[in-house]
Design an enzyme around this catalytic site. Sequence first.
Site: not given
Length: 286
Positions: A127-129, A224
Amino acid sequence: MKEKIIVNQEEMKLLDLLVQNLPDLSVKKIKSFVKYKMVSINGRVEMNSSTVVRIGSSVKVSFSKKVIPHIDLDIIYEDRDLVVIDKPAGLLSISNSKEKEITAFRLVSDYIKKDNKSAKLFVVHRLDQGTSGVLLFAKNLKLKEKLQKDWNDLVRKREYIAVVEGKMESTGTIESYLTMNHFQIVYSTKNKEVGNFARTHYRLLKYKNRYSLLEVNIDTGRRNQIRVHMSEAGHPITGDKKYGARVNPINRLALHASKLHLVDPRNGKVLKLESPVPKEIENLVK
């Protein structure tokens, strides 16, 4: 000496306090300790040398390595081969060039090694930060490889909850080919040779306060992907300054991985891994 603990006796800026108590070190060296997360105040890592330290506060300086902050792991599911957490926003899934230690992978790895020092952990997806929610790891290499190899066939639902700027149509599907430039910005391209196909479905749940609350499902898990598709549709994720958001009212991306349903390759049963939507995201449309 591996660390030094200072109990503050007078209210002052962190840098002044450290300079006063570390006379053998240059100001430049002390600032580097703060920058590289080697200083904590009352147990919390502090990266701003101008922060005012209150009287009675305990300041710890670690000379050997970064201070690893205490982060409570929220375990959604665990068995002999899998561990699934509810990742908080702001925590990296795995290390990058700027951060090697404070990651979900490191925290989960330390967690499973409490009972078995030889335990191994493997990344299945990321997962993105800035994104919170369901994050799955494998405890053995064979299962990790099986999950990654057949990921698109095994996953039955990969749902996110998002809040975007402006009002979106009730439902829609966005398709494009995604690629990335040398600034690490992902964007859509018409060149199928350089882009990876991505498909995003969304459904409007609620519109209020000039924000749209969406249920988002993805058929592909590109980097993203949701953030780019929403931005290019003219409705960036709230708080996503990287992709054009104007405001950041909750100091995080308003994007949460709420559901991951997948077929367990060990027994053919569907694992339903779910995480409740954080209150700060829901409150944007209250």
